[in-house]
Motif scaffolding. Structure first.
Motif, PDB file in Angstrom:
ATOM      1  N   PRO A  74     -10.661  11.921  -7.920  1.00  0.00           N
ATOM      2  CA  PRO A  74      -9.716  11.147  -7.108  1.00  0.00           C
ATOM      3  C   PRO A  74     -10.371  10.286  -6.036  1.00  0.00           C
ATOM      4  O   PRO A  74      -9.756   9.340  -5.541  1.00  0.00           O
ATOM      5  CB  PRO A  74      -8.833  12.233  -6.480  1.00  0.00           C
ATOM      6  N   PHE A  75     -11.615  10.594  -5.661  1.00  0.00           N
ATOM      7  CA  PHE A  75     -12.305   9.821  -4.635  1.00  0.00           C
ATOM      8  C   PHE A  75     -13.142   8.679  -5.212  1.00  0.00           C
ATOM      9  O   PHE A  75     -13.752   7.920  -4.443  1.00  0.00           O
ATOM     10  CB  PHE A  75     -13.215  10.731  -3.803  1.00  0.00           C
ATOM     11  N   LEU A  76     -13.206   8.527  -6.516  1.00  0.00           N
ATOM     12  CA  LEU A  76     -14.047   7.477  -7.099  1.00  0.00           C
ATOM     13  C   LEU A  76     -13.609   6.069  -6.677  1.00  0.00           C
ATOM     14  O   LEU A  76     -14.473   5.229  -6.363  1.00  0.00           O
ATOM     15  CB  LEU A  76     -14.074   7.600  -8.620  1.00  0.00           C
ATOM     16  N   PRO A  77     -12.291   5.752  -6.663  1.00  0.00           N
ATOM     17  CA  PRO A  77     -11.920   4.411  -6.192  1.00  0.00           C
ATOM     18  C   PRO A  77     -12.358   4.153  -4.753  1.00  0.00           C
ATOM     19  O   PRO A  77     -12.797   3.042  -4.426  1.00  0.00           O
ATOM     20  CB  PRO A  77     -10.387   4.419  -6.317  1.00  0.00           C
ATOM     21  N   GLU A  78     -12.255   5.159  -3.873  1.00  0.00           N
ATOM     22  CA  GLU A  78     -12.696   4.971  -2.491  1.00  0.00           C
ATOM     23  C   GLU A  78     -14.214   4.850  -2.404  1.00  0.00           C
ATOM     24  O   GLU A  78     -14.742   4.136  -1.549  1.00  0.00           O
ATOM     25  CB  GLU A  78     -12.205   6.124  -1.614  1.00  0.00           C
ATOM     26  N   ALA A  79     -14.917   5.549  -3.290  1.00  0.00           N
ATOM     27  CA  ALA A  79     -16.375   5.410  -3.319  1.00  0.00           C
ATOM     28  C   ALA A  79     -16.755   4.007  -3.781  1.00  0.00           C
ATOM     29  O   ALA A  79     -17.694   3.399  -3.258  1.00  0.00           O
ATOM     30  CB  ALA A  79     -16.984   6.457  -4.247  1.00  0.00           C
ATOM     31  N   ALA A  80     -16.022   3.479  -4.759  1.00  0.00           N
ATOM     32  CA  ALA A  80     -16.291   2.128  -5.247  1.00  0.00           C
ATOM     33  C   ALA A  80     -16.002   1.083  -4.172  1.00  0.00           C
ATOM     34  O   ALA A  80     -16.639   0.031  -4.132  1.00  0.00           O
ATOM     35  CB  ALA A  80     -15.443   1.839  -6.490  1.00  0.00           C
ATOM     36  N   ALA A  81     -15.038   1.390  -3.291  1.00  0.00           N
ATOM     37  CA  ALA A  81     -14.682   0.449  -2.232  1.00  0.00           C
ATOM     38  C   ALA A  81     -15.501   0.648  -0.963  1.00  0.00           C
ATOM     39  O   ALA A  81     -15.344  -0.103   0.000  1.00  0.00           O
ATOM     40  CB  ALA A  81     -13.192   0.576  -1.903  1.00  0.00           C
TER      41      ALA A  81
ATOM     42  N   GLY B  70      -6.440   3.033 -12.949  1.00  0.00           N
ATOM     43  CA  GLY B  70      -6.445   1.582 -12.915  1.00  0.00           C
ATOM     44  C   GLY B  70      -5.849   1.005 -11.651  1.00  0.00           C
ATOM     45  O   GLY B  70      -6.408   0.077 -11.046  1.00  0.00           O
ATOM     46  N   VAL B  71      -4.706   1.549 -11.219  1.00  0.00           N
ATOM     47  CA  VAL B  71      -4.019   1.016 -10.034  1.00  0.00           C
ATOM     48  C   VAL B  71      -4.820   1.295  -8.768  1.00  0.00           C
ATOM     49  O   VAL B  71      -5.009   0.407  -7.924  1.00  0.00           O
ATOM     50  CB  VAL B  71      -2.608   1.618  -9.921  1.00  0.00           C
ATOM     51  N   GLU B  72      -5.318   2.522  -8.610  1.00  0.00           N
ATOM     52  CA  GLU B  72      -6.107   2.828  -7.416  1.00  0.00           C
ATOM     53  C   GLU B  72      -7.387   2.015  -7.384  1.00  0.00           C
ATOM     54  O   GLU B  72      -7.821   1.560  -6.314  1.00  0.00           O
ATOM     55  CB  GLU B  72      -6.424   4.319  -7.361  1.00  0.00           C
ATOM     56  N   ALA B  73      -8.010   1.815  -8.543  1.00  0.00           N
ATOM     57  CA  ALA B  73      -9.258   1.052  -8.595  1.00  0.00           C
ATOM     58  C   ALA B  73      -9.045  -0.398  -8.175  1.00  0.00           C
ATOM     59  O   ALA B  73      -9.772  -0.924  -7.319  1.00  0.00           O
ATOM     60  CB  ALA B  73      -9.860   1.119  -9.991  1.00  0.00           C
ATOM     61  N   ILE B  74      -8.057  -1.062  -8.757  1.00  0.00           N
ATOM     62  CA  ILE B  74      -7.853  -2.482  -8.425  1.00  0.00           C
ATOM     63  C   ILE B  74      -7.391  -2.641  -6.978  1.00  0.00           C
ATOM     64  O   ILE B  74      -7.794  -3.587  -6.285  1.00  0.00           O
ATOM     65  CB  ILE B  74      -6.848  -3.145  -9.402  1.00  0.00           C
ATOM     66  N   ALA B  75      -6.583  -1.694  -6.483  1.00  0.00           N
ATOM     67  CA  ALA B  75      -6.098  -1.802  -5.105  1.00  0.00           C
ATOM     68  C   ALA B  75      -7.231  -1.617  -4.100  1.00  0.00           C
ATOM     69  O   ALA B  75      -7.344  -2.372  -3.123  1.00  0.00           O
ATOM     70  CB  ALA B  75      -4.996  -0.770  -4.867  1.00  0.00           C
ATOM     71  N   GLU B  76      -8.079  -0.620  -4.323  1.00  0.00           N
ATOM     72  CA  GLU B  76      -9.187  -0.360  -3.398  1.00  0.00           C
ATOM     73  C   GLU B  76     -10.221  -1.483  -3.450  1.00  0.00           C
ATOM     74  O   GLU B  76     -10.735  -1.920  -2.407  1.00  0.00           O
ATOM     75  CB  GLU B  76      -9.850   0.979  -3.733  1.00  0.00           C
TER      76      GLU B  76
ATOM     77  N   GLY C 172      -3.600   6.207  -3.596  1.00  0.00           N
ATOM     78  CA  GLY C 172      -4.045   5.328  -2.526  1.00  0.00           C
ATOM     79  C   GLY C 172      -4.106   3.896  -3.022  1.00  0.00           C
ATOM     80  O   GLY C 172      -4.563   3.643  -4.140  1.00  0.00           O
ATOM     81  N   LEU C 173      -3.660   2.950  -2.202  1.00  0.00           N
ATOM     82  CA  LEU C 173      -3.624   1.545  -2.602  1.00  0.00           C
ATOM     83  C   LEU C 173      -4.450   0.671  -1.662  1.00  0.00           C
ATOM     84  O   LEU C 173      -4.136  -0.488  -1.436  1.00  0.00           O
ATOM     85  CB  LEU C 173      -2.164   1.042  -2.622  1.00  0.00           C
ATOM     86  N   GLY C 174      -5.509   1.249  -1.118  1.00  0.00           N
ATOM     87  CA  GLY C 174      -6.322   0.535  -0.164  1.00  0.00           C
ATOM     88  C   GLY C 174      -6.130   1.116   1.223  1.00  0.00           C
ATOM     89  O   GLY C 174      -5.364   2.061   1.426  1.00  0.00           O
ATOM     90  N   LEU C 175      -6.823   0.538   2.202  1.00  0.00           N
ATOM     91  CA  LEU C 175      -6.774   1.065   3.557  1.00  0.00           C
ATOM     92  C   LEU C 175      -5.366   0.967   4.138  1.00  0.00           C
ATOM     93  O   LEU C 175      -4.765  -0.109   4.180  1.00  0.00           O
ATOM     94  CB  LEU C 175      -7.761   0.299   4.439  1.00  0.00           C
ATOM     95  N   HIS C 176      -4.818   2.128   4.559  1.00  0.00           N
ATOM     96  CA  HIS C 176      -3.489   2.234   5.193  1.00  0.00           C
ATOM     97  C   HIS C 176      -2.349   1.914   4.234  1.00  0.00           C
ATOM     98  O   HIS C 176      -1.224   1.654   4.689  1.00  0.00           O
ATOM     99  CB  HIS C 176      -3.390   1.316   6.426  1.00  0.00           C
ATOM    100  N   LYS C 177      -2.618   1.963   2.942  1.00  0.00           N
ATOM    101  CA  LYS C 177      -1.577   1.664   1.959  1.00  0.00           C
ATOM    102  C   LYS C 177      -1.569   2.747   0.878  1.00  0.00           C
ATOM    103  O   LYS C 177      -2.637   3.185   0.438  1.00  0.00           O
ATOM    104  CB  LYS C 177      -1.815   0.289   1.321  1.00  0.00           C
ATOM    105  N   GLY C 178      -0.373   3.160   0.435  1.00  0.00           N
ATOM    106  CA  GLY C 178      -0.298   4.187  -0.596  1.00  0.00           C
ATOM    107  C   GLY C 178       1.113   4.376  -1.095  1.00  0.00           C
ATOM    108  O   GLY C 178       2.066   3.739  -0.614  1.00  0.00           O
ATOM    109  N   VAL C 179       1.268   5.279  -2.074  1.00  0.00           N
ATOM    110  CA  VAL C 179       2.571   5.624  -2.631  1.00  0.00           C
ATOM    111  C   VAL C 179       2.496   7.080  -3.075  1.00  0.00           C
ATOM    112  O   VAL C 179       1.470   7.535  -3.586  1.00  0.00           O
ATOM    113  CB  VAL C 179       2.939   4.693  -3.815  1.00  0.00           C
ATOM    114  N   ALA C 180       3.579   7.830  -2.843  1.00  0.00           N
ATOM    115  CA  ALA C 180       3.557   9.259  -3.176  1.00  0.00           C
ATOM    116  C   ALA C 180       4.976   9.773  -3.352  1.00  0.00           C
ATOM    117  O   ALA C 180       5.934   9.205  -2.817  1.00  0.00           O
ATOM    118  CB  ALA C 180       2.842  10.056  -2.074  1.00  0.00           C
ATOM    119  N   ASN C 181       5.096  10.879  -4.139  1.00  0.00           N
ATOM    120  CA  ASN C 181       6.386  11.558  -4.267  1.00  0.00           C
ATOM    121  C   ASN C 181       6.185  13.073  -4.269  1.00  0.00           C
ATOM    122  O   ASN C 181       6.550  13.763  -5.222  1.00  0.00           O
ATOM    123  CB  ASN C 181       7.125  11.100  -5.537  1.00  0.00           C
TER     124      ASN C 181
END
Length: 453
Positions: A58-65, A185-191, A370-379
């Motif tokens: 789950p942290f790979l998109p943040e690591a990429a960013a 895909g969504v977390e990667a492109i957003a980050e 997570g959708l980038g810094l200070h952005k996200g969606v959850a349920n």
């Protein structure tokens, strides 16, 4: 009982194939529940994986960013499993009826490991479709190495565009295509979009308007895990950031970096990230274990392998019945893998002690992205969270779930420093070819020198 001569004679040997979520957490719990037995040599546990670490995906998109150091998203197996034997090797063949596996170490000939209990937790690999140019031009985001490569590659594309005035070169370099509208895909492109937008602040020739991000999804919505309403909201948020979200669209070709989509659009792109599904690790095909039509190991609600004795499985490489939904199987996500490992380890211990096994039952606790810094969606548990609250929940949840106190502290330190320091947007693409300058210098020295006049 034991078929191996390793350790105390007669001591059962548990072989765990795979050091990911299921493999590492199962070994951790066995190490705790069988502490005395392992210390006295009455039980032996061996874990085999091509890597000597577990990746918290789950942290790979943040690591990429660049929000988290890549080293902080991996957990060294030998450090957390001191009572187990960790083999950095690949399983190339396995015969459970006879109780042996052939492993290929980093160096030397293949070796045979005999065992009594099997845990098949080899995980999954990207599902690559036969699309022209995909294998040559694309890459995924399943490993920490790919996260590092994605970051360096994307930032290097900005450098390419910054270094030239050629329109076609700039257009290709500044076009980023991500295929797959699930979590990865969504977390990667957003980050990545968030990182690139930050990076353009320090560029002279590139503005955010020059960037083109395209998300391609074959179905009619993205993030199905968070529900249709939240998925629709996420698509609108991404479009509001300038990301072109194409639904009901397929990638048809990527030859030479020329992207062709099923909606008729065609354009060059220097970056193609493929996150359109996974399939079980190829190792499962080189075993005598039963597989279903999708190549997954046939599992039972007790996390045993169908028709096999002293054989267990869970995670992405297994088809485990979902007892909360008749006729359905547990989805391949971290939430299930983590909880399956707990039941799996308990069932191995119960089997060793001659007790009856317990079934795996787990209801869906919700999803968070997570959708980038200070952005996200959850349920979570049916509550709908958007924007900053969802981002905060995402970080809180994963900050608690990342394994070991060591990693929790390091990740928290990364996040805390990011509150006060600007994001690093430097490409270190040369680390992927560390000997290039050395070889160039050697070639230069080998050239005949001209005599000074």
């Amino acid at each position: 009982m034991a078929r191996t001569a390793e350790g105390t004679p007669g001591a059962p040997h548990i072989l765990i194939v795979g050091g990911g979520y299921v493999g590492m957490y199962t070994a951790l719990r066995l190490q705790k529940k069988l502490k005395r037995e392992l210390k006295r040599g009455e039980v032996k546990v061996t874990i085999v994986d091509p890597n000597s670490y577990m990746t918290y995906q789950p942290f790979l998109p943040e690591a990429a960013a660049g929000n988290i150091s890549p080293r902080h998203v991996v957990v060294p197996l030998r450090r957390v499993l001191p009572k187990c034997t960790v083999r950095k090797a690949r399983v190339t063949e396995l015969n459970h009826d006879e109780g042996w596996a052939i492993v290929q170490p980093l160096a030397g000939p293949p070796e045979r490991i005999n065992y009594d209990y099997l845990v098949m937790a080899a995980g999954a690999v990207p599902r690559i479709l036969p699309i022209p140019g995909l294998a040559e031009e694309g890459f995924s985001l399943k490993t920490v190495g790919e996260a590092i490569h994605l970051r360096n590659h994307v930032l290097e594309q900005l450098e390419v565009a910054e270094s030239t005035d050629e329109v076609e070169i700039r257009r290709k370099a500044l076009t980023f295509v991500f295929v797959g509208g699930g979590f990865a895909g969504v977390e990667a492109i957003a980050e990545v979009e968030d990182m690139v937008r930050d990076a353009t602040k320090y560029m002279r020739k590139i503005t955010p308007q020059d960037l083109r991000f395209v998300l391609v999804e074959a179905s009619d919505r993205i993030l199905p895990e968070v529900g249709p309403d939240m998925g629709k909201w996420t698509a609108e948020q991404l479009r509001g950031r300038g990301i072109d979200v194409k639904l009901k669209t397929f990638l048809q070709s990527a030859v030479g970096g020329e992207i062709e989509l099923s909606d008729g659009s065609r354009f060059p792109s220097g970056t193609l990230v493929w996150n359109a599904g996974v399939k079980p690790s190829p190792v499962v095909r080189h075993t005598d274990l039963p597989l279903d039509e999708r190549g997954r190991i046939k599992g039972t609600e007790y996390l045993t392998i169908e028709g096999m004795v002293r054989a267990f499985t869970a995670g992405d490489n297994a088809a485990i019945p979902d007892l909360t939904q008749e006729g359905m199987f547990c989805p391949p996500n971290a939430q299930h893998a983590l909880r399956q490992s707990k039941v799996l380890a308990a069932n191995i211990v119960r089997s060793l002690r001659g007790k009856s096994l317990k079934p795996y039952v787990h209801g869906n606790l919700g999803a968070v992205a997570g959708l980038g810094l200070h952005k996200g969606v959850a349920n979570p548990l049916g509550f709908k969270l958007k924007g900053w609250p969802a981002w905060f929940f995402h970080r809180t949840y994963h900050g608690l779930m990342v394994p070991t106190v060591n990693r929790k502290i390091r990740v928290l330190a990364d996040w805390t420093l990011a509150l006060f320091l600007k994001r690093e947007t430097v490409s270190l693409a040369t680390v992927e070819q560390p000997r290039a300058d050395f070889e160039l210098a050697a070639l230069d020295d080998a050239k005949p020198k001209q005599k000074a006049s």
